[in-house]
Design a protein around this motif. Structure first.
Motif, mmCIF file in Angstrom:
data_model
loop_
_atom_site.group_PDB
_atom_site.id
_atom_site.type_symbol
_atom_site.label_atom_id
_atom_site.label_comp_id
_atom_site.label_asym_id
_atom_site.label_seq_id
_atom_site.Cartn_x
_atom_site.Cartn_y
_atom_site.Cartn_z
ATOM 1 N N ALA A 76 0.836 -1.205 0.000
ATOM 2 C CA ALA A 76 0.000 0.000 0.000
ATOM 3 C C ALA A 76 0.867 1.251 0.000
ATOM 4 N N ILE A 77 1.939 1.227 0.771
ATOM 5 C CA ILE A 77 2.834 2.386 0.819
ATOM 6 C C ILE A 77 3.500 2.601 -0.534
ATOM 7 N N LYS A 78 3.926 1.532 -1.188
ATOM 8 C CA LYS A 78 4.526 1.661 -2.528
ATOM 9 C C LYS A 78 3.537 2.303 -3.488
ATOM 10 N N SER A 79 2.291 1.880 -3.430
ATOM 11 C CA SER A 79 1.258 2.428 -4.311
ATOM 12 C C SER A 79 1.055 3.921 -4.057
ATOM 13 N N VAL A 80 0.986 4.298 -2.803
ATOM 14 C CA VAL A 80 0.807 5.704 -2.422
ATOM 15 C C VAL A 80 2.008 6.533 -2.883
ATOM 16 N N GLN A 81 3.202 5.984 -2.708
ATOM 17 C CA GLN A 81 4.408 6.701 -3.135
ATOM 18 C C GLN A 81 4.447 6.890 -4.647
ATOM 19 N N ARG A 82 3.976 5.899 -5.404
ATOM 20 C CA ARG A 82 3.942 6.030 -6.870
ATOM 21 C C ARG A 82 3.034 7.170 -7.310
ATOM 22 N N SER A 83 2.056 7.519 -6.475
ATOM 23 C CA SER A 83 1.174 8.634 -6.827
ATOM 24 C C SER A 83 1.751 9.979 -6.376
ATOM 25 N N GLY A 84 2.988 9.970 -5.848
ATOM 26 C CA GLY A 84 3.663 11.215 -5.496
ATOM 27 C C GLY A 84 3.523 11.643 -4.048
#
Length: 192
Positions: A126-134
């Motif tokens: 989930a954190i990786k996904s959030v980080q990919r969105s900036g």
């Protein structure tokens, strides 16, 4: 680490925060915790995730959950799951990791920075996904207990790791004096 003009949300795994603070020898003052993050940036939301057992007539978590909801926190309570394992032992599942992960992903489009009080490595996708969105992600937990509350994987995935012990001076509830000491001081003051 924090910028006054950035919007942020704080997500708290209540069980993880409790374990970390107890392991470090202090109790959390939730009013001061909220004020600290209001001071650090534009706080959009502060969420507290916890579990409550249906079978407990009285749960110490219920009054805290009520207080938090009346004092600016969004409280997400999940009923404890009970099950029997393959050996016939009764087990209790008290995790809110999935709920917290969903909350993080839902908030990602409306904040610049997520601060997550948790230690479970299962949050990494989930954190990786959030980080990919900036969105920047800070994880608050501790490595100063034995064993460490935060997983190594989660600590490495975060843009920033804050050890809870570093926040102690601004979010710890003042220690109470033992009742006997208070009574002794009171009796000495009245004698004077």
């Amino acid at each position: 680490m924090f910028y006054k003009d950035e919007t942020m949300a704080v997500l708290i795994d209540g069980t993880s925060l409790y374990a970390a603070s107890r392991g470090l020898g202090f109790d959390i003052d939730y009013k001061m915790l909220r004020q600290e993050f209001v001071r650090r940036g534009k706080l959009r939301r502060i969420c507290f995730y916890t579990t409550i057992s249906e079978s407990d007539e009285y749960s110490s978590m219920r009054p805290l959950a009520d207080w938090l909801s009346y004092n600016g926190y969004q409280v997400e309570c999940k009923m404890v799951k009970e099950y029997t394992d393959s050996l016939g032992h009764r087990k209790i599942k008290r995790q809110v990791v999935v709920d917290l992960a969903v909350g993080a992903m839902e908030l990602a489009s409306s904040v610049d920075h997520l601060v997550i009080f948790a230690g479970d490595g299962d949050l990494c996708p989930a954190i990786k996904s959030v980080q990919r969105s900036g969105v920047r992600v800070s994880v608050v937990s501790t490595i100063r207990t034995q064993p460490a509350i935060v997983s190594d994987e989660l600590r490495r995935q975060a843009d920033n790791f804050i050890d809870l012990d570093e926040l102690k001076s601004v979010i710890a509830r003042p220690a109470r004096e033992p009742f006997a000491n208070v009574m002794q001081k009171t009796s000495m003051e009245t004698a004077e």
